[in-house]
Design a protein around this motif. Structure first.
Motif, short mmCIF file in Angstrom:
data_model
loop_
_atom_site.label_atom_id
_atom_site.label_comp_id
_atom_site.label_asym_id
_atom_site.label_seq_id
_atom_site.Cartn_x
_atom_site.Cartn_y
_atom_site.Cartn_z
N GLU A 200 0.81 -1.22 0.02
CA GLU A 200 -0.05 0.13 0.04
C GLU A 200 0.90 1.23 -0.19
O GLU A 200 0.70 2.31 -0.65
N ALA A 201 1.91 1.37 0.97
CA ALA A 201 2.68 2.37 0.95
C ALA A 201 3.58 2.64 -0.38
O ALA A 201 3.69 3.54 -1.07
N ALA A 202 4.12 1.50 -1.14
CA ALA A 202 4.51 1.39 -2.30
C ALA A 202 3.72 2.39 -3.37
O ALA A 202 4.14 2.95 -4.10
N MET A 203 2.42 1.75 -3.44
CA MET A 203 1.60 2.17 -4.36
C MET A 203 1.39 3.58 -4.29
O MET A 203 1.39 4.39 -5.17
N ALA A 204 1.37 4.19 -3.05
CA ALA A 204 1.13 5.53 -2.87
C ALA A 204 2.46 6.42 -2.96
O ALA A 204 2.41 7.51 -3.58
N LEU A 205 3.42 5.52 -3.09
CA LEU A 205 4.70 6.64 -3.66
C LEU A 205 4.88 6.37 -5.04
O LEU A 205 6.25 6.70 -5.63
N GLY A 206 4.07 5.73 -5.71
CA GLY A 206 4.26 5.94 -7.46
C GLY A 206 4.54 4.63 -8.10
O GLY A 206 4.99 4.51 -8.99
N VAL A 207 4.60 3.45 -7.23
CA VAL A 207 4.87 2.21 -7.53
C VAL A 207 3.70 1.20 -8.00
O VAL A 207 2.90 1.02 -7.55
#
Lengths: 335, 241
Positions: A200-207
């Motif tokens: 989830e955190a990765a997605m929010a960082l553009g991943v």
């Protein structure tokens, strides 16, 4: 001595030993064991791209070994294509299958993903075991395919002695290690680890986590298939139980978990520790207790998970760092 | 032009309406505070804006374009970054690694990503910890790391979800200062917070929601004096300080 110099020196030393080994190891048996050790280190390093960095646990990588082995063997037996080209073809076919498996399964979490990959791999094994002829292609079901040792030479990927195989697999292993090292330090490597640890955190960082995993799966299945061709040319005989077996898939995962998932050195350490166990079990207990090595692996895995949850690479890299610090800190001061 | 427009936003979870016809908009460079009792739907509003789940109905426009159904990673590339109420660091990795994941949103080169990440860490005074594993950080540092990662993606707008919860008063003051500095850098800030002292000091405009509905909005003093807000959230004893 600077840190870089120390690294270059130790790397050079290891390379020299590895390259010189066949000069001293004259026994075909031991050379065979060494080649298999490198082969498994190669397989596990390829597996590590998706199983280590991307944080999922694929347990069906034998599928790709099988695709590589069968593709190049069928192409060379029936169409006279050199296994080198067959190797590439197998790799590409493997990418296709890998992505096909990855598309639905990467949405699953944890054990469900692992189970789904096992199901795919077993399904493909059973299919190959039951197909004699697929269109124009002779697959030969459970009997497998034999490669007649007729035309030796580099072009045919076939040699009477073991030394050429030794140097080919060493080259392949070095290449895949360098590739993994490069990936782990690239954007993709960061994205894979991030997506594996906290999606989830990765997605929010553009991943785009799913896309990264698919790319990793494609690379991993390509590289794994190359090892399949090597396997076929090395043993000159493949059958579903050898190249598409669940044992093989598990052994790769065992080596990775015990050596250290997601690290560069883990698969090598795992292979160095586990392969001899596997070979000794097969040589001495192969008839009485087949599969003994998997039982031992299980015990080792439990112990490693309890005492070294990040694998054997942890104490080893700690030791390496200590030695490196000791040697590189004593820089003679020149006034 | 408004940087964010939320029109008639509705989000249902099964039979529960978490957000009920919410309207709000933000100017570039503004700090907007969103407050309300626990379970009021604040985080759901954030999650809809950040693309975690699509709205049931209604429209969200980010810098003039409708972003309906867009995924978090494409919104991030558009310049929308967020932090999580429950911090989600990549625990096994170093602080620098964590922030580099963010800065890779704007560059493909590791050396450049590292340089930018170090800049962000210096700005947030975390640079001395760059080699520490994120899992070993204190809660105050973890909250700051959340902001650092989001900031590394070079956002135009930042959604901050309770970045001060669990901090000591001095740490809250530091965080308020950081957020003011972010605004000076031209970043629009949308913040959810329970610490009234902080949100009153920071916000240009406050929106209060209760059961998913907007019950009040205005400048901080106005909201603090609103009877509905006092009843639903602040309590009778609240005095604007």
């Amino acid at each position: 001595m600077t840190r870089q110099q120390f690294q270059a020196l130790s790397l050079g030393l290891v390379a020299a030993v590895v390259l010189a080994l066949p000069l001293f190891v004259r026994s075909a048996t031991y050379l065979h064991i060494l080649i298999l050790l490198y082969l498994y280190a190669y397989l596990t390093t390829s597996w590590n791209l998706v199983g280590g960095f991307a944080g999922v646990l694929p347990l069906g990588h034998a599928t790709f070994v099988g695709i590589g082995a069968y593709t190049s063997t069928i192409l060379s037996l029936q169409y006279g294509v050199t296994p080198w080209i067959g190797m590439l073809a197998g790799g590409l076919l493997s990418v296709f299958v890998g992505v096909l498996i990855g598309l639905p399964t990467f949405k699953m979490r944890g054990a469900y993903f692992a189970l789904a990959t096992i199901a795919f791999a077993e399904g493909i094994r059973v299919m190959v075991e039951n197909i004699d002829q697929l269109g124009p292609l002779k697959i030969n079901g459970p009997r497998g395919l034999q490669i007649p040792p007729l035309n030796f030479g580099l072009a045919n990927f076939m040699f009477p002695g073991k030394e050429p195989y030794y140097y080919i697999i060493v080259t392949m292993l070095a290449a895949v290690l360098a590739f993994t090292y490069f990936i782990s330090r690239s954007k993709l490597g960061y994205y894979l680890s991030a997506g594996g640890e906290e999606p989830e955190a990765a997605m929010a960082l553009g991943v785009n986590v799913a896309r990264c995993k698919l790319i990793a799966m494609a690379m991993s299945s390509f590289l794994t298939a190359l090892a399949g061709t090597f396997w076929a040319q090395f043993t000159l005989y493949i059958h579903p139980k050898s190249v598409i077996s669940l044992d093989l898939s598990f052994e790769i995962a065992f080596i990775a978990l015990i050596g250290g998932r997601g690290s560069i050195g883990g698969p090598i350490l795992g292979a160095i520790v586990l392969r001899p166990v596997s070979d000794i079990c097969r040589i001495y207990f192969g008839d009485k207790l087949p599969g003994l090595h998997l039982i031992i692996f299980g015990v080792v895995l439990i112990l490693v998970m309890i005492f070294l949850p990040r694998g054997l690479q942890e104490p080893f890299s700690g030791l390496y760092n200590k030695v490196a610090d000791r040697l590189t800190s004593t820089v003679p001061r020149q006034e | 032009m408004k940087i964010l427009e939320v029109k008639n936003l509705v989000r249902d979870f099964g039979g529960l309406r978490a957000v009920d016809h919410l309207n709000l908009d933000m100017d570039e460079g503004q700090i907007l505070g969103l407050i309300g009792p626990n379970g009021a739907g604040k985080s759901t509003v954030f999650n809809c804006i950040a693309g975690v789940y699509p709205p049931t109905s209604g429209e969200i426009r980010f810098s003039g374009v409708s972003v309906h159904g867009e995924k978090p990673w494409t919104l991030c590339r558009r310049g929308l970054a967020r932090t999580f109420q429950i911090v989600k660091p990549f625990s096994s990795k170093t602080v620098l690694y964590n922030v580099m994941v963010g800065s890779f949103a704007r560059t493909d080169r590791p050396a450049e990503a590292e340089r930018r990440a170090m800049d962000v860490l210096r700005f947030l005074k975390l640079d001395h910890l760059h080699d520490t594993k994120a899992g070993n950080l204190t809660i105050a540092h973890r909250k700051r790391l959340e902001i650092a990662r989001a900031l590394a993606t070079e956002p135009r707008m930042l959604l901050l979800d309770e970045v001060m919860a669990g901090l000591r008063p001095t740490e809250v003051d530091e965080m308020v200062k950081i957020i003011q500095q972010l605004r000076e850098r031209g970043i629009t800030i949308f913040i959810i917070e329970h610490i009234m002292r902080a949100i009153m000091a920071l916000s240009d405009w406050i929106v209060v929601i209760h059961f998913g509905r907007k019950i009040s909005e205005g400048v901080p003093a106005q909201v603090a004096a609103d009877e509905n807000v006092i009843k639903a959230y602040l309590g009778d004893e609240y005095v604007v300080s």
